[in-house]
Design an enzyme around this catalytic site. Structure first.
Site, short mmCIF file in Angstrom:
data_model
loop_
_atom_site.label_atom_id
_atom_site.label_comp_id
_atom_site.label_asym_id
_atom_site.label_seq_id
_atom_site.Cartn_x
_atom_site.Cartn_y
_atom_site.Cartn_z
N CYS A 15 0.87 -1.15 0.13
CA CYS A 15 0.26 0.56 0.29
C CYS A 15 1.14 1.12 -0.35
O CYS A 15 1.88 1.98 -0.93
CB CYS A 15 -0.88 0.28 1.21
SG CYS A 15 -1.88 0.94 0.61
N HIS A 40 -3.67 -5.13 0.06
CA HIS A 40 -3.40 -5.51 1.44
C HIS A 40 -3.24 -7.08 0.69
O HIS A 40 -4.42 -7.46 1.47
CB HIS A 40 -4.59 -4.97 2.94
CG HIS A 40 -4.59 -3.42 2.75
ND1 HIS A 40 -2.68 -3.13 3.68
CD2 HIS A 40 -4.83 -2.64 2.39
CE1 HIS A 40 -2.55 -1.59 3.85
NE2 HIS A 40 -3.57 -1.45 3.27
N GLU A 64 -2.12 -8.52 3.16
CA GLU A 64 -2.60 -9.17 4.64
C GLU A 64 -4.03 -9.87 4.53
O GLU A 64 -4.86 -9.67 5.53
CB GLU A 64 -1.81 -8.49 5.38
CG GLU A 64 -2.35 -7.30 5.71
CD GLU A 64 -2.10 -6.35 5.03
OE1 GLU A 64 -1.24 -6.53 4.14
OE2 GLU A 64 -1.97 -5.29 5.51
#
Lengths: 257, 201
Positions: free
Chosen positions: B79, B181, B183
């Site tokens: 990001c 992202h 994650e």
């Protein structure tokens, strides 16, 4: 192409997920971490946790629940309820939440939106608005679990929130909440036209078509619901297949399997 | 051991949890020697470009990151972390980045809502090991208001459409960036992190 999002909402009270009707008659439902895992596996695009009693009883949200959820699921989630200061927000973000939502505290102190957006970025500050219809085509902002009329017009407050730096708006229609007769399309549509940040519609989902209605006619970017998911009345995979048939772009099965 | 740079911004815990899930050990750090001794570095981040650069500089890490990048160590920027790899950002001013990748960052343009929040598609450009086992239909989770707008074409590994073409995965040798992202991108994101792990010796 950006997908429309399906968001189960978990109202948390003293560490349990609960669901009430029009914010009353709260019933115990499930363990938040367990439910979060179930939704993650079912293909939910995001989760929202509201600590529903926090703003009334001035309690802090249990950061350890946030941390446990973050450890279990790899999809974004928002945490709200009783966050009153930039420090409160920081604590929740550090525990593993991706976004925080502010509601009553932002009405009392609009600078909270601005200060936290400057510090953490607009993308993680969600303005949550509880709105109740007070006249034809008129919705006011209510706080304290729907008990207090703030005197603020819901559409105007949303615009103000955007100016202050909120990155997203969750609009919950108190009149339709828990009734399962569909979202408050008039309000949501007006709001979507008034602001230029994503709108998450909340309150009233009961059938598959309520979701397609709010995402198409209501111009919402995401649809939030609680009980239809908690009690598995509408399984998320089935909902997504339905929306795809309606030509609504949703995150496809392949990507989350 | 992967060093996750902690300069005070963002949701680092989720990144650590995701790395745990794919069997990659990591440490959250601000210490130069930990960064230097790591096998790979992840620069996460949300927040403002200049605040992040200032924090990285004041920790003495800007120089270290450039050195480690030059040494060939795998670096992943996520990001804002990816945006910091570029030379310049025009986020509320004109700011100098780490300059590990050629190009610049500007506000998302076009007739779209900003920030760009949600799941968007990854359009793959050619074969790249970082995209191994990623379905062409895959979605990833984006949350950002600024994007890389000026870049070298050969560095573009995957892109998404939002207002215009937005670089989603970029790579130049050992330097990899992900605008979304990983994650937070479910199974797709975990696979991408695993693929990054494969770059580590």
């Amino acid at each position: 192409m950006l997908a429309k999002r399906i968001i189960p909402c978990l109202d948390v009270d003293k560490g349990r997920v609960v669901k009430g009707k029009k914010f009353q008659n709260i019933q115990d439902v499930a363990d938040p971490v367990e439910l979060a895992q179930r939704y993650n596996q079912a293909g939910a695009d995001e989760l929202v946790f509201y600590d529903i009693t926090a703003s009334n009883e001035e309690r802090d949200i249990l950061a350890d629940i946030v941390e446990k959820v973050a450890a279990e699921i790899a999809i974004p989630f928002t945490v709200g309820g009783g966050l009153r200061t930039v420090d409160d927000i920081h604590k929740i973000l550090r525990s593993g939440a991706d976004k925080v939502s502010v509601n009553s505290s932002a009405v009392e102190n609009p600078q909270l939106i601005q200060q936290s957006a400057l510090k953490f970025g607009s993308q993680c500050i969600v303005l949550s608005i509880d709105a109740k219809q007070t006249a034809d085509n008129k919705w006011m902002v209510f706080t304290k679990g729907g008990r207090t009329n703030t005197g603020l017009d819901a559409i105007e407050w949303a615009k103000r929130g955007e100016e202050l730096g909120a990155g997203e708006i969750v609009i919950n229609a108190i009149d339709t909440d828990g009734e399962k007769n569909g979202y408050q399309l008039d309000l949501i549509k007006q709001l979507a036209e008034a602001v230029n940040i994503p709108i998450v519609a909340s309150g009233g989902a009961g059938k598959l078509e309520h979701f397609s209605d709010v995402l198409q006619e209501g111009y919402a970017d995401a649809a939030l619901a609680a009980s239809v998911f908690h009690y598995n009345e509408i399984p998320i995979p089935e909902l997504k297949q339905y929306l795809q048939k309606k030509a609504i772009n949703v995150r496809s099965e392949q990507s989350w399997r | 051991m992967i060093a996750i740079i902690d300069y005070g911004a963002g949701n680092i815990k989720s990144l650590q949890f995701a790395l745990d899930k794919v069997g990659l050990s990591s440490v959250v750090t601000t210490e130069s020697n930990v960064v230097q001794e790591s096998k790979a570095i992840i620069l996460p981040g949300v927040g403002a470009f200049n605040d992040a650069m200032e924090a990285i500089r004041s920790l003495g890490l800007a120089k270290i990151l450039k050195e480690e990048a030059a040494n060939g160590k795998p670096l992943l920027g996520i990001c804002l972390g990816m945006q910091l790899f570029y030379e310049t950002s025009y986020e509320d001013g004109r700011w100098e980045g780490l300059g590990l990748l050629k190009g610049a960052v500007s506000r998302i343009t076009g007739d779209v809502k900003v920030p760009h929040i949600g799941w968007n598609t990854l359009d793959q450009h050619g074969n790249n090991a970082i995209l191994r086992s990623i379905n062409p239909e895959a979605y990833a989770y984006f949350v950002h208001s600024y994007a890389v707008t000026d870049y070298e074409n050969q560095s573009l590994v995957a892109s998404t459409l939002y207002g215009g073409t937005i670089p989603a995965v970029v790579q130049d040798k050992n330097i990899t960036g992900m605008q979304f992202h990983p994650e937070k991108s479910g199974a797709v994101g975990l696979q991408l992190l695993k693929n990054f792990g494969e770059m580590i010796r």
